[in-house]
Scaffold this active site. Structure first.
Site: not given
Ligand SMILES: [Zn+2]
Length: 267
Positions: A136-137, A140, A194
């Site tokens: 997830h990171e 980004h 997100e």
């Molecule tokens: Zn996030």
């Protein structure tokens, strides 16, 4: 000059959806006024300052087993990163573990990853869960959400024509960049960003052989922990990565796109 600016902005805001034959679909960032080289350099500088500060407090990479675990998971995720951003193969990836109760993890632009012991310990994360958080990171960073936010912050603080003129002259000051970068990391991400980071995380984890269904457990653990934290500080992770009710639903809806990738890879 004005026409050039207009063209630049039109080109930058042209959103293209990334379409994979299998896997998830995500949106590219818009309005990427700052060059990625500038953003990556500024992020690396900040990252190294943070790591130096942790080192001085004797809080850097203190647990060899956990450090090795993070490195192993990163080694398995990173080769799949170029599916979402071709530049990622040139990044100098770094992974560090900071001893801190803070329930947090991040990946700065250019592949600078940090995990806090607080997120590993408080949530008792399995390897699959670490992989979906790290994915997830990394998501980004690959989708350049940090770069988009720094660009927005710069535009807000000095305006479009000043920003473009200074960029043209190569005279955006380090101070101004640091200011934009600081604001960019302290604000919560947008809901779409997100969701897209979640999707990239699912696919990276699945391709690396980690069960993407772990992402659901992560958000359940996170919200349970936040409730248990009571009047104490909510996990820092939740303040920069707001948990929305729709989040788990969207993850569930996208599992059929990534589970076959995981099943191909799983023993
Ligand atoms: Zn996030």
């Amino acid at each position: 000059m004005k026409l050039f600016l207009l063209l630049l902005l039109l080109a930058a805001s042209n959103v293209t959806a990334q379409t994979n034959p299998e896997g998830v679909e995500v949106q590219r960032s818009r309005l990427l006024l700052l060059p990625s080289s500038t953003v990556d350099r500024s992020a690396a500088q900040q990252y190294h300052e943070l790591m130096r500060a942790a080192q001085q407090k004797n809080a850097l990479n203190r647990d060899p087993q956990q450090v090795e675990r993070l490195h192993r998971i990163a080694r398995q995720l990173v080769p799949h990163a170029t599916r979402f951003n071709k530049q990622a193969q040139k990044w100098t990836w770094e992974v560090n573990l900071i001893s801190s109760k803070s329930v947090n993890a991040f990946c700065m632009p250019g592949g600078k990853i940090a995990f806090f012991t607080g997120i590993l310990d408080s949530l008792q994360l399995t390897d699959d869960e670490v992989a979906t958080i790290m994915g997830h990171e990394i998501g980004h960073a690959l989708l350049e959400h940090g770069r988009a936010r720094m660009s927005e912050q710069l535009l807000k603080s000095i305006g479009i024509s000043a920003a473009a003129m200074l960029l043209n002259l190569g005279q955006i000051s380090a101070e101004l960049l640091a200011q934009a970068a600081n604001l960019a990391v302290s604000l919560p991400y947008a809901r779409r960003q997100e969701a897209d980071a979640d999707l990239v995380g699912l696919e990276l984890a699945a391709r690396a052989g980690y069960d993407p269904r772990a992402a659901i457990a992560v958000w359940q653990k996170m919200s349970k922990y936040a409730q248990g934290a009571g009047r104490g500080q909510p996990p820092q992770f939740l303040s920069t990565h707001p948990s929305h009710q729709s989040r788990i639903k969207e993850i569930e809806a996208n599992l059929p796109r990534v589970l076959p990738l995981y099943q191909k890879k799983a023993p």
